[in-house]
Design a protein around this motif. Structure first.
Motif, PDB file in Angstrom:
ATOM      1  N   ALA A   1      -4.207   4.100   6.543  1.00  0.00           N
ATOM      2  CA  ALA A   1      -4.835   2.852   6.952  1.00  0.00           C
ATOM      3  C   ALA A   1      -5.575   2.263   5.773  1.00  0.00           C
ATOM      4  O   ALA A   1      -6.076   2.983   4.913  1.00  0.00           O
ATOM      5  CB  ALA A   1      -5.802   3.100   8.106  1.00  0.00           C
ATOM      6  N   ALA A   2      -5.633   0.952   5.728  1.00  0.00           N
ATOM      7  CA  ALA A   2      -6.364   0.286   4.655  1.00  0.00           C
ATOM      8  C   ALA A   2      -6.766  -1.098   5.128  1.00  0.00           C
ATOM      9  O   ALA A   2      -6.130  -1.681   6.006  1.00  0.00           O
ATOM     10  CB  ALA A   2      -5.508   0.185   3.393  1.00  0.00           C
TER      11      ALA A   2
ATOM     12  N   PHE B   1       0.866  -1.188   0.000  1.00  0.00           N
ATOM     13  CA  PHE B   1       0.000   0.000   0.000  1.00  0.00           C
ATOM     14  C   PHE B   1       0.893   1.225   0.000  1.00  0.00           C
ATOM     15  O   PHE B   1       1.725   1.382   0.891  1.00  0.00           O
ATOM     16  CB  PHE B   1      -0.875   0.043   1.247  1.00  0.00           C
ATOM     17  CG  PHE B   1      -1.795  -1.131   1.394  1.00  0.00           C
ATOM     18  CD1 PHE B   1      -3.042  -1.133   0.783  1.00  0.00           C
ATOM     19  CD2 PHE B   1      -1.421  -2.237   2.144  1.00  0.00           C
ATOM     20  CE1 PHE B   1      -3.894  -2.216   0.921  1.00  0.00           C
ATOM     21  CE2 PHE B   1      -2.270  -3.327   2.282  1.00  0.00           C
ATOM     22  CZ  PHE B   1      -3.510  -3.314   1.666  1.00  0.00           C
ATOM     23  N   ARG B   2       0.715   2.088  -0.989  1.00  0.00           N
ATOM     24  CA  ARG B   2       1.429   3.367  -0.980  1.00  0.00           C
ATOM     25  C   ARG B   2       0.392   4.467  -0.800  1.00  0.00           C
ATOM     26  O   ARG B   2      -0.605   4.496  -1.520  1.00  0.00           O
ATOM     27  CB  ARG B   2       2.171   3.576  -2.298  1.00  0.00           C
ATOM     28  CG  ARG B   2       3.355   2.658  -2.457  1.00  0.00           C
ATOM     29  CD  ARG B   2       4.247   3.104  -3.596  1.00  0.00           C
ATOM     30  NE  ARG B   2       5.222   2.058  -3.890  1.00  0.00           N
ATOM     31  CZ  ARG B   2       5.026   1.120  -4.828  1.00  0.00           C
ATOM     32  NH1 ARG B   2       3.936   1.134  -5.562  1.00  0.00           N
ATOM     33  NH2 ARG B   2       5.929   0.187  -5.022  1.00  0.00           N
ATOM     34  N   PHE B   3       0.654   5.328   0.142  1.00  0.00           N
ATOM     35  CA  PHE B   3      -0.328   6.360   0.441  1.00  0.00           C
ATOM     36  C   PHE B   3       0.070   7.664  -0.230  1.00  0.00           C
ATOM     37  O   PHE B   3       1.197   8.125  -0.104  1.00  0.00           O
ATOM     38  CB  PHE B   3      -0.461   6.533   1.951  1.00  0.00           C
ATOM     39  CG  PHE B   3      -0.914   5.277   2.636  1.00  0.00           C
ATOM     40  CD1 PHE B   3      -2.237   4.889   2.548  1.00  0.00           C
ATOM     41  CD2 PHE B   3      -0.019   4.467   3.316  1.00  0.00           C
ATOM     42  CE1 PHE B   3      -2.670   3.707   3.144  1.00  0.00           C
ATOM     43  CE2 PHE B   3      -0.438   3.289   3.916  1.00  0.00           C
ATOM     44  CZ  PHE B   3      -1.766   2.910   3.831  1.00  0.00           C
ATOM     45  N   GLY B   4      -0.854   8.244  -0.971  1.00  0.00           N
ATOM     46  CA  GLY B   4      -0.590   9.481  -1.692  1.00  0.00           C
ATOM     47  C   GLY B   4      -0.897  10.698  -0.844  1.00  0.00           C
ATOM     48  O   GLY B   4      -1.300  10.585   0.318  1.00  0.00           O
ATOM     49  N   PRO B   5      -0.717  11.879  -1.432  1.00  0.00           N
ATOM     50  CA  PRO B   5      -0.926  13.129  -0.671  1.00  0.00           C
ATOM     51  C   PRO B   5      -2.361  13.305  -0.181  1.00  0.00           C
ATOM     52  O   PRO B   5      -2.584  14.015   0.806  1.00  0.00           O
ATOM     53  CB  PRO B   5      -0.544  14.225  -1.673  1.00  0.00           C
ATOM     54  CG  PRO B   5      -0.403  13.568  -2.993  1.00  0.00           C
ATOM     55  CD  PRO B   5      -0.181  12.120  -2.775  1.00  0.00           C
ATOM     56  N   LEU B   6      -3.316  12.661  -0.838  1.00  0.00           N
ATOM     57  CA  LEU B   6      -4.705  12.858  -0.420  1.00  0.00           C
ATOM     58  C   LEU B   6      -5.236  11.713   0.443  1.00  0.00           C
ATOM     59  O   LEU B   6      -6.439  11.638   0.694  1.00  0.00           O
ATOM     60  CB  LEU B   6      -5.604  13.044  -1.645  1.00  0.00           C
ATOM     61  CG  LEU B   6      -5.528  14.436  -2.293  1.00  0.00           C
ATOM     62  CD1 LEU B   6      -6.503  14.537  -3.440  1.00  0.00           C
ATOM     63  CD2 LEU B   6      -5.801  15.527  -1.283  1.00  0.00           C
ATOM     64  N   ALA B   7      -4.372  10.828   0.874  1.00  0.00           N
ATOM     65  CA  ALA B   7      -4.837   9.758   1.752  1.00  0.00           C
ATOM     66  C   ALA B   7      -5.339  10.377   3.055  1.00  0.00           C
ATOM     67  O   ALA B   7      -4.655  11.192   3.660  1.00  0.00           O
ATOM     68  CB  ALA B   7      -3.704   8.776   2.017  1.00  0.00           C
ATOM     69  N   GLY B   8      -6.542   9.989   3.451  1.00  0.00           N
ATOM     70  CA  GLY B   8      -7.130  10.580   4.653  1.00  0.00           C
ATOM     71  C   GLY B   8      -6.470  10.064   5.911  1.00  0.00           C
ATOM     72  O   GLY B   8      -6.417  10.730   6.936  1.00  0.00           O
ATOM     73  N   SER B   9      -5.969   8.847   5.855  1.00  0.00           N
ATOM     74  CA  SER B   9      -5.218   8.264   6.956  1.00  0.00           C
ATOM     75  C   SER B   9      -4.362   7.169   6.342  1.00  0.00           C
ATOM     76  O   SER B   9      -4.635   6.716   5.232  1.00  0.00           O
ATOM     77  CB  SER B   9      -6.171   7.660   7.998  1.00  0.00           C
ATOM     78  OG  SER B   9      -6.840   6.553   7.444  1.00  0.00           O
TER      79      SER B   9
END
Lengths: 109, 144
Positions: B104-105, B94-102
């Motif tokens: 977590a997935a 999982f890679r989290f981008g700038p708009l990830a709210g948290s």
């Protein structure tokens, strides 16, 4: 596997600016792992979705690489920040080169 | 389409044979193994300590074909999940981008049998965190 693939996305239609919303996605796909054999002993070739991305107005929310250990009908739940009104774009990449897309508009108000 | 009694029996026998194939028969190289890889590839010699990373998985999973897991790693840029007892340990990145709210997935994974599931998070400052959880599996999820 290009038949019977149906993406489903649950995202709010409305949010307030800057709100963090939870998004749930599911896509019907058999996710053949490439580990199984058929009744005559031949390996069933791998056929999975190998990547899933979600973008909002062109900016990335999440980018997932999938291995064969992801279950049939891959499901993802994650959070996105909604800074302004716009479109959530979901993309799934299949091993066979197919790309499945889904778009959900989110209004701010 | 009508199934005769004989057809039905043959179908059932085929399905049972497939379900009974042992896991050891599946020692095939995975063409995309490098996408997620093994824990050591990701760490590349770095140490991973326990931290804010949480890995949620059931203690007992009746069906190894769909085991719900979730990761929560505040401050992470990338989280990889490994099933250490599977034929190929990599499960997902999982890679989290700038708009990830948290950071977590949640998803659902396949587990071949009772084993440890490990999550490794790469934090924004380049350090690593890890979390491990043992899941007991009653029915394996690799066709075994």
């Amino acid at each position: 596997m290009a038949s019977g693939v149906k993406p489903r996305v649950k995202a709010p239609k409305k949010a307030s600016a800057g709100e963090v919303v939870t998004i749930k996605t599911l896509i019907s796909h058999k996710m053949e792992s490439g580990q199984r054999k058929d009744s005559s002993g031949n390996v069933i070739p791998r056929s999975i979705i190998n990547r899933f991305t979600c973008d909002f107005n062109g900016e990335n929310v999440i980018d997932v690489v999938l291995a064969p250990a992801i279950s049939t009908n891959p499901y993802f739940e994650f959070d996105a920040t909604i800074p302004e009104a716009g479109d959530l774009k979901f993309t799934w990449y299949d091993d066979d080169g197919d790309v499945y897309e889904e778009t959900k508009s989110v209004a701010v108000g | 389409m009508d199934f005769t009694r004989r057809d039905t029996l043959a179908l059932g026998a085929g399905a049972t044979a497939m379900a009974l194939l042992p896991l050891s028969a599946f020692a095939q190289a995975d063409p995309n193994a490098e996408l997620v890889g093994a824990p050591d590839d990701f760490l590349a010699g770095a140490d991973a300590a326990a931290g804010d990373l949480t890995l949620t998985a059931p203690e007992i999973a009746e069906n190894g074909n769909t085991v719900p897991i979730s990761v929560d790693a505040p401050g992470a840029v990338e989280v990889r999940v490994y099933a250490l007892g599977n034929p190929t340990p990599g499960v997902a990145t999982f890679r989290f981008g700038p708009l990830a709210g948290s950071q977590a997935a949640s998803t659902r994974i396949r587990l071949a049998g009772t084993q440890d599931v490990q999550a490794i998070a790469k934090m924004a400052d380049g350090s690593y965190q890890t979390a491990m959880k043992t899941v007991k599996v009653t029915i394996g999820g690799c066709g075994g």
